[in-house]
Design a protein around this motif. Structure first.
Motif, PDB file in Angstrom:
ATOM      1  N   PRO A  56       0.834  -1.205   0.000  1.00 29.91           N
ATOM      2  CA  PRO A  56       0.000   0.000   0.000  1.00 29.91           C
ATOM      3  C   PRO A  56       0.869   1.255   0.000  1.00 29.91           C
ATOM      4  N   ILE A  61      -1.767   4.544   3.755  1.00 29.26           N
ATOM      5  CA  ILE A  61      -1.484   4.194   5.152  1.00 29.26           C
ATOM      6  C   ILE A  61      -1.730   5.396   6.061  1.00 29.26           C
ATOM      7  N   GLU A  64      -5.376   5.830   6.772  1.00 36.30           N
ATOM      8  CA  GLU A  64      -5.852   4.870   7.777  1.00 36.30           C
ATOM      9  C   GLU A  64      -5.412   5.278   9.183  1.00 36.30           C
ATOM     10  N   TYR A 237      -5.353  -4.079   3.973  1.00 34.61           N
ATOM     11  CA  TYR A 237      -3.898  -4.039   4.064  1.00 34.61           C
ATOM     12  C   TYR A 237      -3.337  -2.666   4.459  1.00 34.61           C
ATOM     13  N   PRO A 238      -3.874  -1.563   3.938  1.00 39.75           N
ATOM     14  CA  PRO A 238      -3.378  -0.266   4.436  1.00 39.75           C
ATOM     15  C   PRO A 238      -3.582  -0.099   5.941  1.00 39.75           C
ATOM     16  N   ARG A 239      -4.709  -0.618   6.458  1.00 40.51           N
ATOM     17  CA  ARG A 239      -4.961  -0.525   7.895  1.00 40.51           C
ATOM     18  C   ARG A 239      -3.965  -1.392   8.673  1.00 40.51           C
ATOM     19  N   TRP A 241      -0.931  -2.094   7.748  1.00 41.77           N
ATOM     20  CA  TRP A 241       0.329  -1.356   7.746  1.00 41.77           C
ATOM     21  C   TRP A 241       0.287  -0.174   8.711  1.00 41.77           C
ATOM     22  N   ALA A 242      -0.868   0.436   8.859  1.00 48.20           N
ATOM     23  CA  ALA A 242      -0.994   1.545   9.811  1.00 48.20           C
ATOM     24  C   ALA A 242      -0.728   1.067  11.232  1.00 48.20           C
TER      25      ALA A 242
END
Length: 269
Positions: A56, A61, A64, A237-239, A241-242
């Motif tokens: 992402p 990211i 998120e 997936y961005p969440r 990674w956040a």
């Protein structure tokens, strides 16, 4: 006769000339590197060369992080508490065990293989076992895993520091009629203190990592590790990674505090 020639040594360049000061260089260089990495990451993620679920973009990211900031703070508090309890417990047990090992060679020989065995225990395999043992709603298993990870570096570094005391110093204290307890307090412990805090600095990051891994493999879902697992399983997936970024910040906070304590002890020694 030949005339003697004197060659002047080259002038040493003051430290930090290229940047103006050494402190500025140390502060600016990591920031420049971080900005460069994020910019390249954004370019790669936005170019379409890599699928969004694999990598992402930093912008996604960041969005998120802004949206789920409250849950990150509460999850970070849970993970941080587990890591802190484990770090304190593991450090205390490691220091006490090292002190016992320094008093008797037989105890040192008994503890050495035990510590070596604990150092190679896979957290990935141990976490589900302890989570099941203490129940799905208990944080005890996670705290024990963090304590186990913290124990080994603290014990090894403290034991090394306790061996640094010079025999001549102990003999001098005995000539002053000092007791063993006084020698331990005034000479041995003061010599070992920097080594102990080096071990605590190393253990601080390990405690956070161990707590995250333990949360990832079962148990209550309130911590950062559990939220990373849940977000990845739901394809957010961005969440995920956040939450990884929040875990990195938590680990850096532990490491910075431990480094500050280590420097403070080294200066007062």
């Amino acid at each position: 006769m030949t005339a003697a020639t004197t060659i002047a040594p080259p002038r040493a360049r003051p430290r930090g000339d290229a940047w103006g000061s050494g402190g500025t260089a140390r502060a600016v260089a990591p920031i420049l590197l971080g900005v460069t990495v994020v910019a390249v990451w954004q370019l790669i993620a936005g170019s379409g060369l890599v699928e969004a679920y694999l990598l992402p973009s930093p912008a996604a990211i960041g969005a998120e992080i802004a949206e789920f900031w409250p849950s990150m703070v509460s999850a970070g508090a849970i993970t941080g508490l587990n890591a802190l309890v484990g770090l304190v417990a593991g450090s205390v047990i490691g220091i006490v065990a090292a002190l016992l090992a320094s008093t008797r060679r037989s105890l040192d020989g008994m503890l050495a293989p035990i510590v070596a065995a604990l150092a190679v225990i896979p957290i990935v395999a141990l976490a589900p076992v302890l989570n099941t043992m203490f129940g799905a709603d208990s944080q005890t298993g996670r705290q024990l895993i963090a304590a186990l990870a913290a124990f080994v570096p603290v014990f090894l570094n403290t034991a090394r520091g306790l061996r640094q005391t010079q025999p001549v110093h102990r003999d001098l204290m005995r000539s002053y009629a000092a007791s063993n307890a006084q020698i331990m307090r005034t000479i041995t412990l003061r010599t070992a203190a920097p080594f102990t805090f080096t071990g605590i600095r190393l253990a601080s990051s390990l405690a956070v990592i161990s707590a995250l891994v333990a949360e990832y493999f079962g148990g209550p879902r309130g911590g950062l590790g559990g939220l990373i697992s849940t977000s990845a399983a739901s394809s957010a997936y961005p969440r995920a990674w956040a939450y990884v970024v929040a875990a990195i910040v938590l680990g850096l906070a532990f490491s910075l505090v431990a480094s500050g304590l280590e420097r403070l002890v080294s200066r007062r020694r």
